[in-house]
Design a protein around this motif. Structure first.
Motif, PDB file in Angstrom:
ATOM      1  N   PHE A 159       0.820  -1.147   0.049  1.00 19.99           N
ATOM      2  CA  PHE A 159      -0.031   0.095   0.017  1.00 19.99           C
ATOM      3  C   PHE A 159       0.864   1.124  -0.151  1.00 19.99           C
ATOM      4  O   PHE A 159       0.611   2.073  -0.438  1.00 19.99           O
ATOM      5  N   SER A 160       2.039   1.221   0.922  1.00 19.67           N
ATOM      6  CA  SER A 160       2.887   2.491   0.708  1.00 19.67           C
ATOM      7  C   SER A 160       3.454   2.674  -0.774  1.00 19.67           C
ATOM      8  O   SER A 160       3.417   3.773  -0.966  1.00 19.67           O
ATOM      9  N   LEU A 161       3.819   1.626  -1.338  1.00 17.30           N
ATOM     10  CA  LEU A 161       4.471   1.936  -2.741  1.00 17.30           C
ATOM     11  C   LEU A 161       3.089   2.581  -3.681  1.00 17.30           C
ATOM     12  O   LEU A 161       3.561   3.311  -4.232  1.00 17.30           O
TER      13      LEU A 161
ATOM     14  N   LEU B 267       2.365  -8.384  -4.922  1.00 20.50           N
ATOM     15  CA  LEU B 267       1.908  -7.886  -3.484  1.00 20.50           C
ATOM     16  C   LEU B 267       1.380  -6.610  -3.418  1.00 20.50           C
ATOM     17  O   LEU B 267       0.472  -6.387  -2.517  1.00 20.50           O
ATOM     18  N   VAL B 268       1.736  -5.702  -4.427  1.00 19.23           N
ATOM     19  CA  VAL B 268       0.778  -4.519  -4.368  1.00 19.23           C
ATOM     20  C   VAL B 268      -0.648  -4.815  -4.759  1.00 19.23           C
ATOM     21  O   VAL B 268      -1.518  -4.058  -4.259  1.00 19.23           O
ATOM     22  N   ASP B 269      -0.826  -5.613  -5.807  1.00 19.33           N
ATOM     23  CA  ASP B 269      -2.249  -5.920  -5.965  1.00 19.33           C
ATOM     24  C   ASP B 269      -2.919  -6.671  -5.074  1.00 19.33           C
ATOM     25  O   ASP B 269      -3.924  -6.419  -4.685  1.00 19.33           O
ATOM     26  N   ARG B 270      -2.126  -7.347  -4.334  1.00 16.48           N
ATOM     27  CA  ARG B 270      -2.745  -8.187  -2.978  1.00 16.48           C
ATOM     28  C   ARG B 270      -3.194  -7.113  -1.961  1.00 16.48           C
ATOM     29  O   ARG B 270      -4.333  -7.145  -1.311  1.00 16.48           O
TER      30      ARG B 270
ATOM     31  N   PHE C 115      -6.893  -6.538  -0.662  1.00 15.98           N
ATOM     32  CA  PHE C 115      -7.409  -6.566   0.745  1.00 15.98           C
ATOM     33  C   PHE C 115      -8.003  -5.267   1.081  1.00 15.98           C
ATOM     34  O   PHE C 115      -8.946  -5.522   2.023  1.00 15.98           O
ATOM     35  N   LEU C 116      -7.508  -4.117   0.755  1.00 20.47           N
ATOM     36  CA  LEU C 116      -8.234  -2.878   1.027  1.00 20.47           C
ATOM     37  C   LEU C 116      -9.639  -2.723   0.553  1.00 20.47           C
ATOM     38  O   LEU C 116     -10.542  -2.087   0.910  1.00 20.47           O
ATOM     39  N   LEU C 117      -9.834  -3.414  -0.745  1.00 18.48           N
ATOM     40  CA  LEU C 117     -11.152  -3.120  -1.413  1.00 18.48           C
ATOM     41  C   LEU C 117     -12.097  -4.228  -1.106  1.00 18.48           C
ATOM     42  O   LEU C 117     -13.069  -4.017  -1.389  1.00 18.48           O
TER      43      LEU C 117
END
Length: 228
Positions: free
Chosen positions: A137-139, A217-220, A224-226
């Protein structure tokens, strides 16, 4: 409720760091170039409460773009106002880009940990999985802030850059848009193809370049947040 708290725990620290360091970078650069306004007004601080704009923060978390309370800069105090205004404006997006690079490096390190270690339900799994989500998420959020703020409409950083490099007459015309800048940007995002054709592809490209094989991992983290 537990799901919402889990999502907030993943988003909160990366979002606060991204917004806070973006604004501090503006103020610090301005002071180095001759303007102490931010320091005198107590804005050269890592206390996020000094920098958060409530509406901008909500927009950032729920719509993918947002803003903070701008650090005050008196451009007349800068030693070379037009040139130095460009560097002050660029300091924020460049800081977000730096945070994105650090996040990408962290993702690459975490990706080297064997999956079996993280799927055993033990302490390692409970510790590293949230860290992966936070790094992803930070990226993502730092790339969003860097790209969004470079839209060339004042008072966004891209507008400041354009005001500093355009000829004086054109710069003055662009500067007159500043009171309406946020409204113009919001209208462009919601009622034109700016996000779909320009901003979203730019964000995806930069995430892919930085994350490389760890883009999943960014997609994951996003999924997760959506997730409901």
């Amino acid at each position: 409720m537990e799901s919402i708290l889990a999502k907030i725990s993943v988003m909160l620290v990366p979002a606060l760091l991204a917004v806070t360091l973006h604004e501090v970078a503006h103020g610090y650069t301005a002071e180095r170039l001759g303007d102490p306004t931010a320091r005198l007004l107590g804005r050269l601080t890592l206390n996020p409460l000094k920098h958060l704009d409530p509406i901008g923060t909500i927009a950032l978390l729920f719509f993918g773009f947002g803003w903070a309370r701008p650090v005050p800069v008196n451009f007349a105090n800068l030693r070379r106002p037009r040139l130095h205004m460009v560097w002050v404006a660029l300091a924020g997006p460049l800081t977000n880009l730096g945070l994105a690079v650090i996040s990408a490096l962290l993702l690459r390190v975490l990706a080297q940990i064997p999956d079996g270690v993280l799927q055993d339900g033990g302490m390692a799994s409970r510790m590293f999985e949230p860290v992966k989500l936070m790094a992803g998420f930070s990226l993502y959020i730092n790339i969003i802030l860097a790209v969004f703020n470079l839209v060339p409409i004042p008072p966004l950083d891209g507008g400041r850059v354009m005001t500093g490099i355009l000829p004086p007459r054109q710069a003055a015309m662009l500067a007159r848009l500043e009171p309406f800048g946020f409204m113009i940007v919001i209208l462009l995002i919601f009622f034109t193809d700016l996000w779909r054709i320009v901003l979203s592809p730019a964000i995806s490209l930069m995430v892919g370049i930085l994350a490389g094989p760890q883009t999943y991992l960014v997609d994951r983290a996003i999924q997760f947040l959506l997730a409901r």
